[in-house]
Design an enzyme around this catalytic site. Structure first.
Site, PDB file in Angstrom:
ATOM      1  CB  THR A  81      55.682  48.712  92.740  1.00  0.00           C
ATOM      2  OG1 THR A  81      54.720  48.202  91.719  1.00  0.00           O
ATOM      3  CG2 THR A  81      55.167  48.081  93.974  1.00  0.00           C
ATOM      4  NE  ARG A  85      50.215  42.290  85.562  1.00  0.00           N
ATOM      5  CZ  ARG A  85      50.927  42.649  86.329  1.00  0.00           C
ATOM      6  NH1 ARG A  85      50.884  43.774  87.110  1.00  0.00           N
ATOM      7  NH2 ARG A  85      52.270  42.187  86.368  1.00  0.00           N
ATOM      8  CB  VAL A  86      45.861  40.650  89.844  1.00  0.00           C
ATOM      9  CG1 VAL A  86      46.795  40.624  91.328  1.00  0.00           C
ATOM     10  CG2 VAL A  86      44.600  41.069  89.662  1.00  0.00           C
ATOM     11  CG  ASP A 137      55.008  41.051  92.125  1.00  0.00           C
ATOM     12  OD1 ASP A 137      54.520  41.878  91.169  1.00  0.00           O
ATOM     13  OD2 ASP A 137      55.653  41.447  93.184  1.00  0.00           O
ATOM     14  CB  THR A 140      59.264  46.669  93.080  1.00  0.00           C
ATOM     15  OG1 THR A 140      59.127  47.531  91.834  1.00  0.00           O
ATOM     16  CG2 THR A 140      60.801  46.866  93.483  1.00  0.00           C
ATOM     17  N   GLY A 141      58.888  44.964  90.551  1.00  0.00           N
ATOM     18  CA  GLY A 141      59.523  44.720  89.098  1.00  0.00           C
ATOM     19  C   GLY A 141      58.486  43.772  88.265  1.00  0.00           C
ATOM     20  N   GLY A 146      55.959  41.634  87.355  1.00  0.00           N
ATOM     21  CA  GLY A 146      55.142  40.739  88.673  1.00  0.00           C
ATOM     22  C   GLY A 146      54.789  39.326  88.159  1.00  0.00           C
TER      23      GLY A 146
HETATM   24  N1  ASP Z   1      55.166  44.434  90.445  1.00  0.00           N
HETATM   25  C1  ASP Z   1      54.370  45.301  89.907  1.00  0.00           C
HETATM   26  C2  ASP Z   1      53.517  44.481  89.256  1.00  0.00           C
HETATM   27  O1  ASP Z   1      53.829  43.519  88.484  1.00  0.00           O
HETATM   28  C3  ASP Z   1      55.134  46.219  89.141  1.00  0.00           C
HETATM   29  C4  ASP Z   1      56.121  46.959  89.676  1.00  0.00           C
HETATM   30  O2  ASP Z   1      56.842  46.524  90.875  1.00  0.00           O
HETATM   31  O3  ASP Z   1      56.517  48.216  89.350  1.00  0.00           O
HETATM   32  O4  ASP Z   1      52.139  44.866  89.020  1.00  0.00           O
END
Ligand code: ASP
Length: 297
Positions: free
Chosen positions: A167, A195-196, A198, A218-219, A221
């Site tokens: 992200t 799917r959604v 964060d 990021t990470g 979600g």
């Molecule tokens: N946070 C994002 C999600 O869960 C993924 C990401 O940060 O790489 O959709």
């Protein structure tokens, strides 16, 4: 008032061999955003331009290059917040939008805060944005990752596994002291259709308030959402705390409360920047006061 800007290109398990394109992508994005701020442009415009640059770079999981869902299609999410007015805009599950961050900006400027899927795309056409063919958003590296997942389906629950590419997000403060933050993503690789995470959720993926600062996360979600990580990180700036300390506090809270893995970037109202992550790597870049880009991954 001093300007400041920081971008991230995702937190995750990036292999040593793959580091170069991320580092270069965040470096370019940070410079683009910084140039806008340096010429007296707004934080909103700087954040938007930096994120567009990463959405158009297939190294990142956003815009062109987004991971594909289980049906082999892109479904993208983005959010944007203006710390001056607390106006916010977000879109989720869009497939035919070249730059989801631009659509999130249009939502921010509208009477709404969040539009999804077909409705968001219809809104885009009303605002004069062209729709693209969803197939055009599928980058070769995302198709290759999808094919790997079809052959070897990842263990469930998928979302617990930190993404390999990431992200994108940006936080900036302009010469008027206005703060803006934005985040854009294709979500998790091989995600369930619909799917959604964060990223489009105000407070979880993105937050900005001129009184304190701005954040983009990021990470993983599902974990970030449950602790409303970006709002937590911004609130942790109270009492003039340094953004690095606030970011570390937020990531530690995420880990201890829900076992989450993530990264967060911050800018405070004095123009100080900070970041923290508990994944193996996070791509990020910021501008030092002398205008030189510091990029890391
Ligand atoms: N946070 C994002 C999600 O869960 C993924 C990401 O940060 O790489 O959709």
């Amino acid at each position: 008032m001093g300007i400041a800007l920081i971008v991230h290109g995702g937190a995750g398990d990036i292999a040593d061999n793959d580091v170069a394109p991320y580092r270069e992508g965040v470096r370019v994005a940070a410079k683009i955003g910084w140039n806008i701020l340096a010429q007296g442009g707004s934080a909103l415009d700087a954040v938007q331009a930096a994120i567009i640059s990463m959405e158009e770079d297939p190294a990142f999981d956003a815009g062109y290059g987004s991971y594909l869902n289980r049906d082999g299609q892109v479904e993208m999410d983005a959010s944007f917040m203006d710390g001056r007015t607390l106006d916010a805009g977000a879109v989720a599950g869009v497939q035919r939008i070249k730059n989801p961050i631009v659509l999130a900006r249009r939502v921010l400027e509208s009477e709404h805060t969040f539009l999804i899927a077909h409705g968001a795309e219809r809104f885009a056409t009303e605002k004069g944005m062209a729709l693209v063919d969803e197939k055009e958003m599928r980058a070769p590296n995302a198709i290759a990752k999808w094919n790997e997942c079809v052959k070897n389906p990842p263990p469930a629950p998928l979302a617990k596994h930190a993404p390999v590419k990431g992200t994108v997000g940006c936080v900036a403060i302009d010469q008027s002291g206005n703060i803006a933050a934005g985040t854009s993503t294709g979500g998790m690789n091989f995600k369930r259709v619909g799917r959604v995470g964060d990223s489009p959720l105000i407070g979880a993926g993105t937050y900005a308030d001129n009184l304190l600062g701005g954040a983009s996360a990021t990470g993983w979600g599902e974990a970030i959402t449950r602790v409303v990580l970006s709002k937590y990180a911004v609130d942790a700036l109270a009492n003039n705390r340094h953004p690095n300390e606030a970011a570390r506090d937020a990531v530690q809270m995420l880990a201890s409360r829900v076992g989450g893995t993530a990264g967060v970037i911050l800018v405070d109202r004095s123009g100080r920047i900070g970041w923290a992550f508990n994944t193996p790597r996070m791509a990020y870049a910021y501008l030092a006061p002398d205008g030189l880009v510091v990029a890391s991954c």
